[in-house]
Design an enzyme around this catalytic site. Sequence first.
Site, mmCIF file in Angstrom:
data_model
loop_
_atom_site.group_PDB
_atom_site.id
_atom_site.type_symbol
_atom_site.label_atom_id
_atom_site.label_comp_id
_atom_site.label_asym_id
_atom_site.label_seq_id
_atom_site.Cartn_x
_atom_site.Cartn_y
_atom_site.Cartn_z
ATOM 1 N N TYR A 143 0.837 -1.201 0.000
ATOM 2 C CA TYR A 143 0.000 0.000 0.000
ATOM 3 C C TYR A 143 0.871 1.250 0.000
ATOM 4 C CZ TYR A 143 -3.828 3.123 1.451
ATOM 5 O OH TYR A 143 -4.754 4.128 1.530
ATOM 6 N N LYS A 178 0.932 4.543 -2.676
ATOM 7 C CA LYS A 178 0.672 5.893 -2.181
ATOM 8 C C LYS A 178 1.903 6.783 -2.320
ATOM 9 C CE LYS A 178 -3.633 5.377 -1.232
ATOM 10 N NZ LYS A 178 -4.623 6.041 -2.114
#
Length: 272
Positions: free
Chosen positions: A159, A163
Amino acid sequence: MTGTALNLAKEVVLITGGAQGLGEAMALAYARAGAAVVIADINEAGSLALAARIEGNGGRALGLALDVTDPQSVLGCVDAASRKFGYVSVLVNSAMFARYGPIEEVDAATIDRMLAVGLKGVLLMCQRVVPQMRDRKHGVILNISSVVGLAGVGYSSAYAALKGGADAITRGLAVELGHDGIRVNSIAPSAIPTEMSRRTLDEKGWEERRRRTPLGVIGRVEDVANAAVFLASDAAKFITGAVLPVDGGFAMAAMIPGIDIAAVQRSRGNPA
């Protein structure tokens, strides 16, 4: 800051992943600020329902189905928004697909899907809206990233990759598009209670986040939505290439592991 600076009546805002969670809160906030709002989501029923809700309150809205990983879906979405409202002047890339866990347990298909939604999708959307923003010499792109891209957080490496990549896209496009009157920024929230995040963190997890947040509270979807309205407005007309944490200080505190902020506050006689 004047009320005029936050008046978005001339803006058309397209929000990917706009049918629920942070996307829904931003759609409602933009509508309150006077913007026309396009809610684009793989959940078409949710998009249509939210658009109807905004229109029922006197706003301007359009609900659309969108798969940000599919170039034809992206093309159809932007074209439909432009036919309805004339143009897209603000793009909010909020669509996401997230899974967490030890790095050796995140399978290849999950990684592919996360990167497709969180990076490929951002790039495809930008490719489609930038030409019309260039033509009008005006536009705003907001990428919804995360404090996970700013500070080390365990069980979130995949993740964090997407990002952090979204923030890199923000910086690169801010330089590339500035002379065309297009501003590009990121908003990096901490964990905000939404239907999705409530499935990820239990009560103990939320308390740990609160305890490690300098302001001592958990944020709300409205906090992120307010930041999104600000960054799309003339009040932020000299801000581009920025990554704005909306996290109560969590990212800074997370960079100093082991410090119990609540305990420090109590030792100084402040309520935690």
